[in-house]
Design a protein around this motif. Structure first.
Motif, PDB file in Angstrom:
ATOM      1  N   UNK A   1      -2.423  -4.791 -21.658  1.00  0.00           N
ATOM      2  CA  UNK A   1      -3.470  -4.601 -20.662  1.00  0.00           C
ATOM      3  C   UNK A   1      -2.421  -4.056 -18.968  1.00  0.00           C
ATOM      4  N   UNK A   2      -2.883  -3.089 -18.720  1.00  0.00           N
ATOM      5  CA  UNK A   2      -2.089  -3.359 -16.865  1.00  0.00           C
ATOM      6  C   UNK A   2      -2.897  -3.581 -15.312  1.00  0.00           C
ATOM      7  N   UNK A   3      -2.923  -4.006 -15.110  1.00  0.00           N
ATOM      8  CA  UNK A   3      -3.480  -4.913 -13.467  1.00  0.00           C
ATOM      9  C   UNK A   3      -2.021  -4.612 -12.458  1.00  0.00           C
ATOM     10  N   UNK A   4      -2.767  -3.710 -10.988  1.00  0.00           N
ATOM     11  CA  UNK A   4      -1.968  -4.009 -10.587  1.00  0.00           C
ATOM     12  C   UNK A   4      -2.988  -4.235  -9.404  1.00  0.00           C
ATOM     13  N   UNK A   5      -1.426  -4.893  -8.350  1.00  0.00           N
ATOM     14  CA  UNK A   5      -2.300  -5.626  -6.799  1.00  0.00           C
ATOM     15  C   UNK A   5      -1.452  -5.114  -6.005  1.00  0.00           C
TER      16      UNK A   5
ATOM     17  N   UNK B   1       0.991  -1.509   0.087  1.00  0.00           N
ATOM     18  CA  UNK B   1       0.087  -0.235  -0.110  1.00  0.00           C
ATOM     19  C   UNK B   1       0.761   1.180  -0.030  1.00  0.00           C
ATOM     20  N   UNK B   2       0.133   2.345  -0.618  1.00  0.00           N
ATOM     21  CA  UNK B   2       1.511   3.249  -0.983  1.00  0.00           C
ATOM     22  C   UNK B   2       2.618   3.558  -1.502  1.00  0.00           C
ATOM     23  N   UNK B   3       2.890   2.296  -2.435  1.00  0.00           N
ATOM     24  CA  UNK B   3       4.200   2.578  -2.678  1.00  0.00           C
ATOM     25  C   UNK B   3       3.688   2.893  -3.710  1.00  0.00           C
ATOM     26  N   UNK B   4       3.297   3.447  -4.686  1.00  0.00           N
ATOM     27  CA  UNK B   4       2.783   4.217  -6.208  1.00  0.00           C
ATOM     28  C   UNK B   4       2.647   3.148  -7.075  1.00  0.00           C
ATOM     29  N   UNK B   5       1.306   2.363  -7.285  1.00  0.00           N
ATOM     30  CA  UNK B   5       1.066   1.781  -7.964  1.00  0.00           C
ATOM     31  C   UNK B   5      -0.162   2.378  -9.187  1.00  0.00           C
TER      32      UNK B   5
END
Length: 268
Positions: free
Chosen positions: A253-257, A116-120
């Motif tokens: 397609x770009x997916x963040x986790x 969390x809060x790492x810039x994704x």
């Protein structure tokens, strides 16, 4: 192909009883059906009084899938498709492009994971802004109500340069090219993806260059845990749709986790 309920109009054996039977097994779409064991479904149907009718529905669904699946193609066709369509989209950042060996690969799903809060989300904004400015339409799927037009403006302004009139025109074009959808559960996500699939297949001239899902963690986490087979089926359905949209329509397609969901990445 989407939700099973849309097949009731055309196929008599896919009726309300069949839909209810499927729902009892966590099957609400063709994708859900594909990840279930057909023999288990048939065995379950045979225990019911209307088993013959239910088995007709199962066979009908199998027939539909068989009819509509993509034909076999040879290696030369695949090579030509790769060389003509499956290029890379620049992320707008030299270091990211170098890390990805050119950028986001068209026709593929690119996933990145971080705490969390790492810039994704900022990376999602950066990529979406760059593609919307230079290449065309972006579908931005926002699961956390975090989409920021102000941040997009800042990024576009920085990339564009310092000429005010030029920046204004590019900014307007970039903002028009970003189609934002707010989703707060996996069902809403699937609905957006099915709508996008329908638009790409039916609307002449409709084209998306990039799909961004930020972040998929908050949508998947609530449906998993224990022996929740339906949750896993829904997760697989999302992955199936994203891969299908990417490959068939030449979309990146770009997916963040979030980090805690990194073990799920292989299913998407």
């Amino acid at each position: 192909m989407g939700a099973l309920k849309y097949l009731t109009v055309k196929y008599a054996s896919i009726d309300a009883d069949f839909l209810q039977f499927c729902a009892s097994h966590g099957i609400f779409s063709v994708e859900d059906f594909l990840v279930h064991d057909v023999y288990v479904l048939v065995a379950s149907a045979e225990k019911l009084s209307n088993s013959d009718r239910l088995k007709q529905g199962i066979n009908q669904l199998l027939s539909i899938i068989e009819t509509l699946h993509q034909p076999w193609v040879n290696g030369l066709v695949l090579l030509e498709d790769r060389e003509q369509n499956k290029h890379c989209l620049s992320t707008g950042g030299k270091s990211f492009d170098m890390l990805l060996q050119g950028g986001l690969r068209v026709g593929h799903v690119t996933e990145f994971v971080g705490p969390s809060s790492s810039g994704k989300t900022q990376i999602c904004f950066q990529v979406a802004s760059n593609v919307a400015m230079k290449l065309g339409s972006v579908v931005f799927i926002d699961s956390g109500n975090s989409f920021s037009p102000t941040r997009i403006k800042q990024i576009v302004t920085r990339i564009s340069g310092s000429v005010e009139n030029r920046v204004h025109g590019i900014l307007q074009q970039a903002m028009r090219n970003i189609e934002c959808h707010a989703v707060f559960d996996v069902y809403a996500l699937l609905n957006v993806l099915h709508q996008l699939k329908s638009s790409l297949e039916s609307q002449a001239g409709y084209k998306a260059r990039l799909i961004v899902v930020d972040s998929i963690s908050s949508l998947i986490a609530p449906i998993l845990g224990g022996s929740n087979a339906q949750g896993y089926a829904l997760m697989v359905s999302v992955g199936y749709l994203l891969k299908k949209l990417a490959d068939r329509h030449n979309i990146a397609v770009l997916v963040s986790y979030l980090t805690f969901c990194c073990l799920l990445a292989g299913s998407i």
